[in-house]
Design a protein around this motif. Structure first.
Motif, short mmCIF file in Angstrom:
data_model
loop_
_atom_site.label_atom_id
_atom_site.label_comp_id
_atom_site.label_asym_id
_atom_site.label_seq_id
_atom_site.Cartn_x
_atom_site.Cartn_y
_atom_site.Cartn_z
N VAL A 166 3.37 0.41 -0.13
CA VAL A 166 2.94 0.75 -1.49
C VAL A 166 3.37 2.17 -1.84
N THR A 167 3.21 3.10 -0.89
CA THR A 167 3.59 4.48 -1.15
C THR A 167 5.10 4.62 -1.32
N ARG A 168 5.86 3.93 -0.50
CA ARG A 168 7.32 3.99 -0.63
C ARG A 168 7.77 3.42 -1.97
N PHE A 169 7.06 2.41 -2.46
CA PHE A 169 7.40 1.84 -3.75
C PHE A 169 7.27 2.90 -4.84
N SER A 170 6.21 3.72 -4.74
CA SER A 170 6.01 4.75 -5.76
C SER A 170 7.10 5.81 -5.69
N TRP A 171 7.67 6.02 -4.50
CA TRP A 171 8.78 6.96 -4.36
C TRP A 171 10.09 6.35 -4.85
N LEU A 172 10.22 5.06 -4.64
CA LEU A 172 11.47 4.37 -4.94
C LEU A 172 11.81 4.43 -6.43
N CYS A 173 10.81 4.25 -7.26
CA CYS A 173 11.04 4.18 -8.70
C CYS A 173 10.00 5.06 -9.41
N LYS A 174 10.40 6.27 -9.77
CA LYS A 174 9.46 7.23 -10.34
C LYS A 174 8.86 6.75 -11.65
N GLU A 175 9.63 5.97 -12.43
CA GLU A 175 9.11 5.52 -13.71
C GLU A 175 7.98 4.52 -13.56
N LEU A 176 7.82 3.99 -12.33
CA LEU A 176 6.74 3.04 -12.09
C LEU A 176 5.51 3.70 -11.47
N ARG A 177 5.55 5.01 -11.27
CA ARG A 177 4.41 5.68 -10.64
C ARG A 177 3.10 5.46 -11.41
N PRO A 178 3.09 5.51 -12.75
CA PRO A 178 1.83 5.23 -13.46
C PRO A 178 1.29 3.84 -13.14
N PHE A 179 2.18 2.88 -13.00
CA PHE A 179 1.76 1.52 -12.67
C PHE A 179 1.13 1.49 -11.28
N TYR A 180 1.66 2.30 -10.40
CA TYR A 180 1.15 2.42 -9.02
C TYR A 180 -0.32 2.83 -9.02
N PHE A 181 -0.73 3.67 -9.98
CA PHE A 181 -2.12 4.12 -10.06
C PHE A 181 -2.99 3.15 -10.85
N ILE A 182 -2.39 2.40 -11.77
CA ILE A 182 -3.16 1.46 -12.59
C ILE A 182 -3.53 0.21 -11.80
N LEU A 183 -2.61 -0.25 -10.96
CA LEU A 183 -2.83 -1.49 -10.23
C LEU A 183 -4.11 -1.45 -9.39
N ASP A 184 -4.80 -2.56 -9.38
CA ASP A 184 -6.05 -2.66 -8.62
C ASP A 184 -5.76 -3.04 -7.17
N ILE A 185 -5.07 -2.12 -6.45
CA ILE A 185 -4.72 -2.41 -5.06
C ILE A 185 -5.49 -1.55 -4.08
N TRP A 186 -6.13 -0.49 -4.57
CA TRP A 186 -6.79 0.44 -3.66
C TRP A 186 -8.26 0.10 -3.41
N GLU A 187 -8.94 -0.44 -4.40
CA GLU A 187 -10.36 -0.75 -4.22
C GLU A 187 -10.61 -1.73 -3.09
N PRO A 188 -9.91 -2.89 -3.03
CA PRO A 188 -10.18 -3.81 -1.92
C PRO A 188 -9.84 -3.22 -0.56
N ARG A 189 -8.79 -2.40 -0.49
CA ARG A 189 -8.44 -1.75 0.78
C ARG A 189 -9.54 -0.79 1.21
N LEU A 190 -10.03 -0.01 0.23
CA LEU A 190 -11.09 0.96 0.53
C LEU A 190 -12.36 0.25 0.98
N ARG A 191 -12.73 -0.82 0.29
CA ARG A 191 -13.98 -1.52 0.63
C ARG A 191 -13.88 -2.16 2.02
N ARG A 192 -12.73 -2.71 2.35
CA ARG A 192 -12.56 -3.29 3.70
C ARG A 192 -12.69 -2.21 4.77
N MET A 193 -12.04 -1.08 4.54
CA MET A 193 -12.07 0.00 5.51
C MET A 193 -13.48 0.57 5.67
N CYS A 194 -14.14 0.84 4.56
CA CYS A 194 -15.51 1.40 4.63
C CYS A 194 -16.48 0.38 5.22
N GLY A 195 -16.27 -0.90 4.91
CA GLY A 195 -17.14 -1.93 5.46
C GLY A 195 -17.03 -2.02 6.97
#
Length: 368
Positions: free
Chosen positions: A117-146
């Motif tokens: 995911v991080t490399r994707f944000s580096w690969l295409c700078k114009e997509l960085r805002p999309f990288y922050f909008i996408l709901d990909i971090w909440e489930p990862r965080l909840r699994r880790m904290c759980g």
């Protein structure tokens, strides 16, 4: 509201009805986002109705109450729908809407590991805002904290939390660079007149994710061999089945000079490293990793505090808290770590217990 992933068959209809109700009364998207967030933080339907009362007429409030009573989870699902709407709007408004990466990212990033995911944000700078909008971090965080029983704040800073919460990392090997000043016997060399030589060696700890039985295992090794050689050995061992065949008393004890490897062949070096590598069990409690491994001398116990040293990294350091050896029927032997209150060596001529720093491994990236 209920967890957003509830699969109640009635939910899509209630979900559409609640959003449609707000739209019918000309509530704009920004206000809808605000209302849904306020509704999700309300403790009762009455509180939710109080929130809506300022934005809907009396008949609209009555209809909203019916919807909330029939499906209490509709607010959580509406939050999901609004998130998808923001993602879709981003795609529509993007100046390069035809970019195939946009279409792939919408679903593909959900299946990537954190490095990907991080490399994707580096690969295409114009997509960085999309990288922050996408709901990909909440489930990862909840699994880790759980898993680690860590607190998770209910806000929208999921990515920031994911990289700020301290916990053990499985995507590399923690390495401590140790050393001490070795005094040279006068006349030992005809050409080197030095009275002392700095001897370097390293300590290694690799933490593994839970095995099929839920047991947290680790590999522990101390040696002066080249780092890449040691890492190749550690990466090849499975702590579930590996047993150190060299007795602990024959290994390098804390403070003693490591065995030289310059006269051994590569295969002999790897065989010796394998025989010295110890399998351990560990736990993570109150921000500290507690490791224990048995030996012919007794049980060694290491306590290491997870820290963040580099602002551009996270959970990349393990600092010594305690180190002891326990034997049946005897008091624990506690080793002096030789660190001052700032974490620096108290004796500049030796540093046997420096912090471990993570050396990430490409083959382990999926564990982050």
């Amino acid at each position: 509201g209920s967890h957003p992933h509830n699969s109640d068959a009635s939910r899509p209809y209630a979900m559409a009805a609640l959003l449609a109700l707000l739209k019918d009364h000309h509530v704009d998207n920004e206000t809808v986002d605000f209302l849904l967030e306020a509704l999700s933080n309300s403790d009762s339907i009455d509180e939710q109705i109080d929130v809506l009362a300022g934005f809907l007429p009396e008949d609209g409030v009555h209809e909203a109450r019916i919807q909330l009573q029939e499906d209490p989870g509709t607010v959580a699902v509406c939050l999901e729908v609004q998130q998808k709407r923001r993602e879709h709007q981003f795609l529509l408004d993007h100046p390069n809407a035809e970019n195939p990466l946009l279409g792939w990212a919408k679903d593909g990033l959900q299946f990537c590991d954190t490095y990907g995911v991080t490399r994707f944000s580096w690969l295409c700078k114009e997509l960085r805002p999309f990288y922050f909008i996408l709901d990909i971090w909440e489930p990862r965080l909840r699994r880790m904290c759980g898993y680690w029983s860590l607190p998770c704040q209910e806000d929208d800073k999921w990515r920031e939390q994911y990289f700020s919460i301290l916990r053990p990392r499985w995507d590399g090997v923690y390495i401590g660079h140790c050393g001490y000043m070795h005094k040279v016997r006068p006349g030992a060399s005809m050409t080197d007149k030095r009275m002392s030589i700095w001897i370097s060696y390293r300590r290694y700890v690799r933490l593994f994710p839970p095995d099929e039985d839920g047991v947290l295992r680790a590999l522990v090794l101390q040696d002066a061999a080249p780092k890449d050689v040691v890492l190749s050995v550690i990466m090849s061992l499975d702590p579930r089945y590996h047993i150190a065949t060299l007795s602990q008393s024959a290994m390098t004890n804390p403070g003693n000079r490591p065995v030289a490897k310059d006269k051994l062949q590569p295969k002999e070096v790897k065989a010796q490293l394998t025989s010295k590598c110890c399998s351990a069990i560990y736990q993570f409690v109150d921000g500290e990793v507690h490791l224990n491994y048995p030996s012919d001398m007794g049980d060694f116990n290491l306590t290491l505090k997870v820290e963040r040293y580099d602002a551009s990294n996270f959970s990349e350091q393990l600092a010594w808290t305690s180190y002891s050896l326990t034997k049946d029927g005897e008091d624990p032997q506690v080793f002096e770590l030789g660190r001052n209150e700032w974490g620096k060596p108290t004796n500049p001529s030796c540093d046997h217990f420096p912090p471990f720093v993570l050396n990430s491994q490409r083959s382990l990236e999926h564990f982050l």
